[in-house]
Scaffold this motif. Structure first.
Motif, PDB file in Angstrom:
ATOM      1  N   THR A 152      39.776  69.138  34.648  1.00 41.56           N
ATOM      2  CA  THR A 152      40.711  68.331  35.434  1.00 41.56           C
ATOM      3  C   THR A 152      41.813  69.237  35.983  1.00 41.56           C
ATOM      4  N   TRP A 176      37.587  68.014  38.744  1.00 37.86           N
ATOM      5  CA  TRP A 176      38.287  66.749  38.981  1.00 37.86           C
ATOM      6  C   TRP A 176      39.703  67.061  39.448  1.00 37.86           C
ATOM      7  N   ASP A 177      40.140  66.387  40.501  1.00 33.53           N
ATOM      8  CA  ASP A 177      41.501  66.601  40.983  1.00 33.53           C
ATOM      9  C   ASP A 177      41.882  65.464  41.918  1.00 33.53           C
ATOM     10  N   VAL A 199      43.753  60.767  37.333  1.00 31.06           N
ATOM     11  CA  VAL A 199      43.385  60.550  35.933  1.00 31.06           C
ATOM     12  C   VAL A 199      44.228  59.482  35.253  1.00 31.06           C
ATOM     13  N   VAL A 238      38.587  56.924  35.563  1.00 33.13           N
ATOM     14  CA  VAL A 238      38.157  57.995  34.650  1.00 33.13           C
ATOM     15  C   VAL A 238      36.847  57.631  33.978  1.00 33.13           C
ATOM     16  N   CYS A 280      41.338  69.718  29.994  1.00 35.13           N
ATOM     17  CA  CYS A 280      42.320  68.826  30.611  1.00 35.13           C
ATOM     18  C   CYS A 280      43.516  69.648  31.063  1.00 35.13           C
ATOM     19  N   CYS A 315      40.683  60.754  29.603  1.00 35.51           N
ATOM     20  CA  CYS A 315      39.585  61.710  29.756  1.00 35.51           C
ATOM     21  C   CYS A 315      38.910  61.990  28.415  1.00 35.51           C
TER      22      CYS A 315
END
Length: 249
Positions: A16, A40-41, A64, A70, A89, A122
């Motif tokens: 992330t 993930w962003d 997130v 999520v 994370c 997450c």
């Protein structure tokens, strides 16, 4: 960047905050060492650029702090990669720079939504896949601010202290399941997140580092990749510092 050929061969990771800074560098290194990565962003444009530059197998534009998003992204990513062995994370924000009595309520809530709640969502979504497989590595990025507290950064400091406590709890829960969870506590290093801070705050944080300089992202990425690897097999619920001597406990 020194790499270890094949260290992540056959492994799949979610990172992330993967479009820039530490997240992007960690992703690039895992890929260079044989792993597959889903980035993930929240920044879709930067995410696509990072996917192309790193060769990531998958990417997902996501905030997130949205727990339903999520959960959906976790299922989608597991389906795309076939497994998830590693969760890093790294998504986070600094929030406002202000004294407590002047701290904006909306900034306080947003910091906790991203830095704490988002990280929890997450981990909650991915842990079952790791437990089922009997293997997993979770790396939650905190900060030395979570240990020492930085003035005029109460939300950030408190949120990173929460990350440390959360990860200690999680690591103990999973200790007999083949899944380890640890926290990185870096001092300030050169990354895009510094753009969220006034120069005076960056200067203050640099002044607290005995080495007299900011870290660089490669130093923290190297530590994260050890924590995310099979080599990190007997350490869980722990913190790993990359602080230039600022923290000694």
């Amino acid at each position: 960047m020194i790499t270890f050929e094949g260290r992540f061969s056959g492994r799949a990771a979610i990172v992330t905050g993967g479009a820039s800074g530490l997240g992007r560098d960690v992703a690039a290194r895992i890929i260079a060492e044989g792993g597959q990565v889903s980035l993930w962003d929240v920044n879709a444009e930067a995410l696509e650029a990072a996917r192309q530059e790193t060769g990531a197998a998958h990417s997902r534009a996501i905030d997130v702090s949205d727990h339903a998003a999520v959960a959906h992204a976790a299922a989608e990513t597991v389906a795309a990669l076939g497994r998830i062995d590693v969760l890093v994370c790294s998504a986070g924000i600094t929030g406002a720079t202000a004294a407590v009595q002047d701290y904006p309520i909306d900034s306080w809530l947003r910091v906790f939504d991203i830095n704490v709640n988002g990280l929890f969502y997450c981990c909650r979504a991915l842990v079952p896949h790791m437990v089922e497989a009997g293997y997993g590595r979770i790396v939650n990025v905190a900060s030395v601010a979570g240990k020492e507290g930085n003035p005029n950064a109460s939300a950030y400091s408190a949120s990173k202290a929460a990350v440390i406590g959360f990860t200690k709890s999680l690591g103990k829960e999973l200790a007999d399941k083949g899944v380890v969870a640890n926290t990185l506590t870096p001092a300030t290093f050169d990354s895009p997140i510094l753009e969220q801070l006034p120069a005076s705050q960056v200067d203050y944080m640099r002044s607290k580092i005995p080495m007299g300089r900011l870290g660089n992202v490669e130093e923290s990425a190297a530590m994260v990749c050890f924590m995310a690897s099979e080599e990190c097999s007997f350490t869980t619920a722990a913190t790993f510092d990359t602080s230039g001597g600022r923290t000694t406990f």
